[in-house]
Design an enzyme around this catalytic site. Sequence first.
Site, PDB file in Angstrom:
ATOM      1  CE1 TYR A  60      -3.080  -2.993   0.355  1.00 40.75           C
ATOM      2  CE2 TYR A  60      -3.348  -2.523   2.680  1.00 40.75           C
ATOM      3  CZ  TYR A  60      -3.638  -3.290   1.577  1.00 40.75           C
ATOM      4  OH  TYR A  60      -4.504  -4.358   1.698  1.00 40.75           O
ATOM      5  N   GLY A 209     -18.446  -3.835   0.197  1.00 38.81           N
ATOM      6  CA  GLY A 209     -18.400  -3.875  -1.267  1.00 38.81           C
ATOM      7  C   GLY A 209     -17.647  -2.696  -1.860  1.00 38.81           C
ATOM      8  CG  PHE A 212     -22.035  -0.682  -5.023  1.00 39.10           C
ATOM      9  CD1 PHE A 212     -22.017   0.255  -6.044  1.00 39.10           C
ATOM     10  CD2 PHE A 212     -23.119  -1.552  -4.942  1.00 39.10           C
ATOM     11  CE1 PHE A 212     -23.059   0.321  -6.967  1.00 39.10           C
ATOM     12  CE2 PHE A 212     -24.152  -1.492  -5.858  1.00 39.10           C
ATOM     13  CZ  PHE A 212     -24.122  -0.554  -6.874  1.00 39.10           C
ATOM     14  CB  SER A 214     -21.483   3.027   2.056  1.00 42.87           C
ATOM     15  OG  SER A 214     -20.718   2.146   2.811  1.00 42.87           O
ATOM     16  N   GLY A 216     -24.218   3.098  -2.969  1.00 42.10           N
ATOM     17  CA  GLY A 216     -24.751   2.696  -4.266  1.00 42.10           C
ATOM     18  C   GLY A 216     -24.023   3.358  -5.423  1.00 42.10           C
TER      19      GLY A 216
END
Length: 342
Positions: A60, A209, A212, A214, A216
């Site tokens: 990272y 996800g 996503f 949280s 969309g």
Amino acid sequence: MVKVGRIKLGSQGMEVSTQGLGCMGMTFGYGPPKPEPDMVALIRHAVESGVTFFDTSDVYGPHTNEILLGKALKGGTREKFELATKFGISYVDGKGEIRGDPAYVRAACEASLKRLDTDCIDLYYQHRIDTRVPIEVTVGELKELVEEGKIKYIGLSEASASTIRRAHAVHPITAVQLEWSLWSRDVEEEIVPTCRELGIGIVAYSPLGRGFLSSGPKLLENLTQDDFRKYLPRFQPENLEHNKTIFEKVNEMATKKGCTPSQLALAWVHRRGNDVCPIPGTTKIENFDQNIGALLVKLTPEEMAQLESFAATDAVKGDRYGSGMATWKDSDTPPLSSWKAA
């Protein structure tokens, strides 16, 4: 104030907070690095809130994420938090390579110890499996690092069931990190049962996800060009129209329950077992507070079944990653008998 409890991870004595904090997005992957003072404040806020399990990796940045964590946690009582980092993805001249040979394992560990400014890594994962090196060889070197006191516990990330079994036979594996959320459920077929049979803890990354679950599709509106989520198959227009219905159903149920969709999605992961620790990532204190609020969300068996009906294993369109990224699906390694040490 949400009370964050503790759980046992694996069978070797490791304990972590019931929810961890994934730190990748602070410096890598999800757009430009965030301001260091803000990230230090977030990490310290997490500790004060009872979240003590921090997840990073040498790749990272590369390296900047471990340095950030080392700075943020310096001066605190070392026994009060658990540091997890990973090795195995080497970048030379911009080209990535998966490595699990003993010399690389040792060199990577020594370098991570320096960047994290610590004498011992609590949980050291092989980030991706080197399919050229028998897993017994890689874990054999990790076992030596445990015996030398440089790491406490050994983990695998994105490993197949057969790889997990072979690794565990050399030295007990404490945790397997895998992508597990309402819309990434293929691990339930073989990987999760294997971990449970062997007494290995499960660390769920991207439990929302990649954001996503949280917010969309509107998540994509604010992504910068260097945010790799823009290029994931699931977020492409041909798949997004279908996948947004999953978010809409989760959001509708969350509204009825009086919580946010992210809290509902996280609560689902928590309820999958007391051997599961999700590590949602964030770069904002308010989102962190919302995430630990998921610990207060109660779900009945009927509600669990309803959530799972929204996102059956085959309900999501698009792969988790683009082509070329090695994952647990193809992580078998050669037999030990084939190995000739250099």
